[in-house]
Design an enzyme around this catalytic site. Sequence first.
Site, PDB file in Angstrom:
ATOM      1  CG  HIS A 154       2.928   0.723  -0.824  1.00 38.92           C
ATOM      2  ND1 HIS A 154       3.396   1.877  -1.421  1.00 38.92           N
ATOM      3  CD2 HIS A 154       1.640   0.987  -0.465  1.00 38.92           C
ATOM      4  CE1 HIS A 154       2.437   2.803  -1.412  1.00 38.92           C
ATOM      5  NE2 HIS A 154       1.362   2.277  -0.844  1.00 38.92           N
ATOM      6  CG  HIS A 193      -0.749   5.761  -0.342  1.00 39.72           C
ATOM      7  ND1 HIS A 193      -1.979   5.119  -0.275  1.00 39.72           N
ATOM      8  CD2 HIS A 193      -0.648   6.520   0.775  1.00 39.72           C
ATOM      9  CE1 HIS A 193      -2.599   5.482   0.857  1.00 39.72           C
ATOM     10  NE2 HIS A 193      -1.806   6.321   1.507  1.00 39.72           N
ATOM     11  CG  ASP A 279      -5.686   4.991  -1.847  1.00 38.04           C
ATOM     12  OD1 ASP A 279      -5.603   5.227  -3.064  1.00 38.04           O
ATOM     13  OD2 ASP A 279      -4.839   4.313  -1.223  1.00 38.04           O
TER      14      ASP A 279
HETATM   15 ZN   LIG Z   1      -2.926   3.699  -1.507  1.00 40.82          ZN
END
Ligand SMILES: [Zn+2]
Length: 341
Positions: A154, A193, A279
């Site tokens: 990220h 994500h 995740d």
């Molecule tokens: Zn993640």
Amino acid sequence: MNSETRRRFVGAVGALLVGAASGSARGAGRTGLVAGEALSRYGFTDGHPLGIDRQGAFLAEAVRRGLIDRAQAIAPAAPASRDVLTRFHTADHVDLVARAEADGIRWLDDGDTPVFPGIYEASAIVVGSAVMAVGRVMAGECLRTFQPIGGLHHASRRGAAGFCVFNDIGVVIETLRVVHGVRRIAYIDIDVHHGDGVFYAYEEDPDLVIADIHEDGRHRYPGTGHAHEIGRGAAAGTKINLPLPRGAGDDAFLEAWSRAEAHLERHAPEFVLFQCGADGLAGDPIADLALSPRAHRHVAERLRGLADRHAGGRLMAFGGGGYDRNNLAAAWCEVLTALLD
Ligand SMILES: [Zn+2]
């Protein structure tokens, strides 16, 4: 961990955790496991989901499964220098992290990524270790690597985000190009994500081939990675984003994966980078997919084949996210198993 497992854990990974010289390797095999005490320091305090116990949870399970002895154990490297960090990041961002503790800064972003004691060194060790591992792969000292504490996808060139201080993958990409002359690189991201820090840094780069499967950004951080985002300009068509609906399991994932694999095969990458965040597994405390570790095993096996066909076998995997300790241990062990000879 029972006492027998703990004894074997300490015996097998003791050299990883204490006393091994930075970047030193021992053991056999063509697959390197980049792990050790210095890497476990990358983690946040006060109950943050990304705590410092994640590497240990994985290593204990890897010992239990007999994986450690089959890998080349590579100790963490020294912190990446400012010159190395700025291959990807702006000098302003690097300097901000360097002075964050002294300046009493509490957060590096809007509330996901707090400053913790030793943050600069710990974050730079993640990058330094990845860059050291690239050197080992390019020198033929190992063929594949797995670094559980890494894949901080990220962080953008300009700033930290989403638990990620420095983007080790971005620095690895720049290092492959600047130092090793490797241009066409594939980045595969199955973290729940979207890998926005990598995606947007290379959105207009036709030589960075991306396949990213994640929970739909309409209801999951960071809110991006929509199917219509395929790269821009000369890079249009070199990226594929495959969002999955909340609750999706292995069947939906494997269907998406078959599209990702066809995309990767078409672009014949010279080097393969894999962010295998755990995740997306059922029960993760901060996300809502329902994958099993079989998803990670399948992708790792298929990427190993892709790397063998196009990249001389060269593949580096990074652990990424994953906040249920049993889940991350299981998923990452499946990845390591698939990468071992
Ligand atoms: Zn993640």
